[in-house]
Design an enzyme around this catalytic site. Structure first.
Site, PDB file in Angstrom:
ATOM      1  N   CYS A   1     -10.674  82.595 -39.594  1.00  0.00           N
ATOM      2  CA  CYS A   1     -10.509  81.226 -40.119  1.00  0.00           C
ATOM      3  C   CYS A   1      -9.786  81.195 -41.458  1.00  0.00           C
ATOM      4  O   CYS A   1      -9.271  80.153 -41.866  1.00  0.00           O
ATOM      5  CB  CYS A   1     -11.860  80.546 -40.239  1.00  0.00           C
ATOM      6  SG  CYS A   1     -12.691  80.425 -38.654  1.00  0.00           S
TER       7      CYS A   1
ATOM      8  N   HIS B   1     -11.211  74.260 -44.659  1.00  0.00           N
ATOM      9  CA  HIS B   1     -11.312  74.715 -43.268  1.00  0.00           C
ATOM     10  C   HIS B   1     -12.305  73.811 -42.531  1.00  0.00           C
ATOM     11  O   HIS B   1     -13.355  73.448 -43.078  1.00  0.00           O
ATOM     12  CB  HIS B   1     -11.790  76.170 -43.261  1.00  0.00           C
ATOM     13  CG  HIS B   1     -12.125  76.678 -41.900  1.00  0.00           C
ATOM     14  ND1 HIS B   1     -11.241  76.603 -40.841  1.00  0.00           N
ATOM     15  CD2 HIS B   1     -13.253  77.265 -41.402  1.00  0.00           C
ATOM     16  CE1 HIS B   1     -11.798  77.121 -39.767  1.00  0.00           C
ATOM     17  NE2 HIS B   1     -13.028  77.524 -40.075  1.00  0.00           N
TER      18      HIS B   1
ATOM     19  N   ASN C   1     -12.918  73.028 -34.570  1.00  0.00           N
ATOM     20  CA  ASN C   1     -12.514  74.184 -35.384  1.00  0.00           C
ATOM     21  C   ASN C   1     -11.420  74.956 -34.639  1.00  0.00           C
ATOM     22  O   ASN C   1     -11.700  75.612 -33.635  1.00  0.00           O
ATOM     23  CB  ASN C   1     -13.747  75.055 -35.625  1.00  0.00           C
ATOM     24  CG  ASN C   1     -13.464  76.276 -36.485  1.00  0.00           C
ATOM     25  OD1 ASN C   1     -12.312  76.601 -36.775  1.00  0.00           O
ATOM     26  ND2 ASN C   1     -14.518  76.965 -36.892  1.00  0.00           N
TER      27      ASN C   1
HETATM   28  O1  UT7 Z   1     -15.194  78.896 -38.693  1.00  0.00           O
HETATM   29  C1  UT7 Z   1     -15.810  80.142 -38.681  1.00  0.00           C
HETATM   30  C2  UT7 Z   1     -17.081  80.138 -39.426  1.00  0.00           C
HETATM   31  N1  UT7 Z   1     -18.071  79.418 -38.686  1.00  0.00           N
HETATM   32  C3  UT7 Z   1     -18.813  78.513 -39.264  1.00  0.00           C
HETATM   33  O2  UT7 Z   1     -18.618  78.206 -40.415  1.00  0.00           O
HETATM   34  C4  UT7 Z   1     -19.935  77.903 -38.441  1.00  0.00           C
HETATM   35  C5  UT7 Z   1     -21.199  77.863 -39.236  1.00  0.00           C
HETATM   36  N2  UT7 Z   1     -22.334  77.409 -38.477  1.00  0.00           N
HETATM   37  C6  UT7 Z   1     -22.509  76.131 -38.041  1.00  0.00           C
HETATM   38  O3  UT7 Z   1     -21.615  75.317 -38.164  1.00  0.00           O
HETATM   39  C7  UT7 Z   1     -23.827  75.761 -37.449  1.00  0.00           C
HETATM   40  O4  UT7 Z   1     -24.744  76.792 -37.684  1.00  0.00           O
HETATM   41  C8  UT7 Z   1     -23.804  75.458 -35.922  1.00  0.00           C
HETATM   42  C9  UT7 Z   1     -23.070  74.124 -35.689  1.00  0.00           C
HETATM   43  C10 UT7 Z   1     -23.114  76.578 -35.188  1.00  0.00           C
HETATM   44  C11 UT7 Z   1     -25.231  75.298 -35.405  1.00  0.00           C
HETATM   45  O5  UT7 Z   1     -25.911  74.285 -36.113  1.00  0.00           O
HETATM   46  P1  UT7 Z   1     -27.326  74.574 -36.772  1.00  0.00           P
HETATM   47  O6  UT7 Z   1     -27.768  73.314 -37.347  1.00  0.00           O
HETATM   48  O7  UT7 Z   1     -27.184  75.744 -37.692  1.00  0.00           O
HETATM   49  O8  UT7 Z   1     -28.208  74.919 -35.525  1.00  0.00           O
HETATM   50  P2  UT7 Z   1     -29.068  76.226 -35.222  1.00  0.00           P
HETATM   51  O9  UT7 Z   1     -28.201  77.311 -34.745  1.00  0.00           O
HETATM   52  O10 UT7 Z   1     -30.000  76.483 -36.370  1.00  0.00           O
HETATM   53  O11 UT7 Z   1     -29.942  75.691 -34.027  1.00  0.00           O
HETATM   54  C12 UT7 Z   1     -30.892  74.598 -34.174  1.00  0.00           C
HETATM   55  C13 UT7 Z   1     -31.362  74.175 -32.796  1.00  0.00           C
HETATM   56  C14 UT7 Z   1     -31.781  75.354 -31.913  1.00  0.00           C
HETATM   57  O12 UT7 Z   1     -32.870  74.924 -31.114  1.00  0.00           O
HETATM   58  P3  UT7 Z   1     -34.370  75.373 -31.483  1.00  0.00           P
HETATM   59  O13 UT7 Z   1     -34.355  76.865 -31.471  1.00  0.00           O
HETATM   60  O14 UT7 Z   1     -34.625  74.801 -32.843  1.00  0.00           O
HETATM   61  O15 UT7 Z   1     -35.160  74.750 -30.390  1.00  0.00           O
HETATM   62  C15 UT7 Z   1     -30.576  75.552 -31.023  1.00  0.00           C
HETATM   63  O16 UT7 Z   1     -30.902  76.129 -29.784  1.00  0.00           O
HETATM   64  O17 UT7 Z   1     -30.301  73.515 -32.106  1.00  0.00           O
HETATM   65  C16 UT7 Z   1     -30.110  74.130 -30.825  1.00  0.00           C
HETATM   66  N3  UT7 Z   1     -28.705  74.029 -30.451  1.00  0.00           N
HETATM   67  C17 UT7 Z   1     -28.208  73.001 -29.762  1.00  0.00           C
HETATM   68  N4  UT7 Z   1     -28.767  71.882 -29.265  1.00  0.00           N
HETATM   69  C18 UT7 Z   1     -27.977  71.026 -28.602  1.00  0.00           C
HETATM   70  C19 UT7 Z   1     -27.712  74.904 -30.742  1.00  0.00           C
HETATM   71  N5  UT7 Z   1     -26.559  74.455 -30.225  1.00  0.00           N
HETATM   72  C20 UT7 Z   1     -26.831  73.281 -29.623  1.00  0.00           C
HETATM   73  C21 UT7 Z   1     -26.051  72.340 -28.917  1.00  0.00           C
HETATM   74  N6  UT7 Z   1     -26.659  71.236 -28.425  1.00  0.00           N
HETATM   75  N7  UT7 Z   1     -24.729  72.517 -28.718  1.00  0.00           N
END
Ligand code: UT7
Length: 331
Positions: free
Chosen positions: A116, A256, A286
């Site tokens: 990125c 980004h 992204n």
């Molecule tokens: O560009 C390269 C660098 N990348 C980044 O900068 C990305 C950085 N990370 C993020 O943007 C975020 O961490 C994500 C968007 C990838 C995920 O969001 P989050 O708020 O950090 O979610 P999480 O991974 O902590 O997951 C929270 C909950 C989980 O469920 P439980 O375990 O709490 O029941 C996940 O399973 O959200 C669930 N979840 C979803 N639910 C519905 C994860 N993905 C999804 C989804 N739809 N697509």
């Protein structure tokens, strides 16, 4: 004699026609438009469809637009750098394919892989060629076909990424415009949180690697999020401070587009209000190395000569950094 600076003298871009909406993703994985919008800020992303369509297709379209807009003879281009992690092939470099397709027959060209942060790393490299006096016209492309390495059964990654490419032309200027300063960083310790294991020299493609889904992006989202928020904000603040760029002096933050929450945190840290933050994550998601040049492409008409821009990125590697650009022209 005034110092030679590398001015951005034009911008080109390309996004594929196909729009993959959150609604369509709801039919593919267990997710919802609400979750995606509130957790990332993304509503839709573009996907390059069709057989034998690599990232070069988008790079070529973006460069052709740039050459036409700037009325540049492709034979005058000295160098093309293509920042991407989704090259058409392991080799030859996609930049070679682009250079030949656009008629840049006198250019040397190569790819740069910094995920990125690829575009800002390549921009700094290209600018150094110009500042040294060695070359007069350098094209820097950032683009990725993320759909080629996404697992569309993994809701944690497939909702984030999209396809697209943008590019800029760099030329010498003796005015106080162009790429003014940059801070670039990397930390290989990030490997475990964000990677694609298969297809390289450590794990070449095999039936086993395909079955183990190793040819897809793997990301520990929450961990990457924490690193991204801290590092992107820190480096932007550091760059602003050492260039005496108080918040009043910054016309645009160009961050980004990984997650709207990361963008907001970076803007808060530098003290920049939302109306001065470039954003198109809702439409493109992204696009990895494509996000920053696609922002410049979208906002080009609103930029004025002399505007101070802070470009900032964080991504796989980990890699991160910020670049201070003084805009060189009115559209
Ligand atoms: O560009 C390269 C660098 N990348 C980044 O900068 C990305 C950085 N990370 C993020 O943007 C975020 O961490 C994500 C968007 C990838 C995920 O969001 P989050 O708020 O950090 O979610 P999480 O991974 O902590 O997951 C929270 C909950 C989980 O469920 P439980 O375990 O709490 O029941 C996940 O399973 O959200 C669930 N979840 C979803 N639910 C519905 C994860 N993905 C999804 C989804 N739809 N697509």
């Amino acid at each position: 004699m005034n110092k030679i600076r590398a001015a951005i003298t034009g911008v080109g871009g390309y996004v594929p026609e196909y729009i993959l909406t959150n609604k369509e993703l709801e039919t593919m994985v267990e997710t919802s438009d609400d979750w995606i919008t509130s957790r990332t800020g993304i509503k839709e992303r573009r996907i390059l469809k069709g057989e034998n369509q690599g990232v070069s297709v988008m790079g070529i379209a973006a460069v052709k637009e740039l050459l036409a807009k700037t009325k540049t003879d492709p034979k005058e281009i000295d160098c093309i750098i293509f920042a991407t992690v989704t090259a058409d092939m392991t080799f030859p470099a996609t930049a070679n394919i682009v250079a030949t397709a656009v008629g840049a027959t006198n250019a040397f060209s190569y790819d740069m892989g910094a995920a990125c942060s690829g575009f800002i790393f390549a921009l700094t490299t290209g600018a150094s060629y110009i500042q040294s006096g060695m070359y007069k016209k350098v094209i820097v492309i950032g683009g990725d076909k993320m759909s080629s390495i996404l697992d569309y059964t993994d809701r944690t990654t497939c909702i984030i990424f999209g396809d697209g490419a943008g590019c800029v032309l760099l030329e010498p200027s003796t005015e106080e415009v162009g790429v003014m300063d940059s801070i670039l960083r990397s930390d290989g310790g990030g490997e475990s949180y964000l990677h694609m294991k298969g297809g390289g020299s450590r794990i070449p493609a095999s039936h086993e690697s395909v079955d183990a889904r190793q040819h897809y992006v793997y990301q520990e989202g929450a961990a990457v999020f924490k690193f991204a928020v801290t590092n992107m904000a820190d480096v932007s603040a550091q760059l602003a401070e050492r260039n005496q760029l108080t918040k009043e002096k910054i016309q645009w933050l160009v961050p980004h587009q990984a997650n709207k929450r990361i963008i907001d945190a970076t803007a808060n840290r530098v003290g920049i209000s939302e109306d001065k933050v470039m954003m198109n994550i809702e439409r493109y998601g992204n696009t990895t190395a494509g996000t920053i040049p696609l922002l410049l492409w979208d906002y080009e008409k609103r930029l004025m000569k002399g505007d101070n821009l802070v470009l900032a990125a964080f991504g796989g590697g980990f890699t991160w950094g910020a670049v201070y650009v003084k805009w060189a022209y009115n559209s």
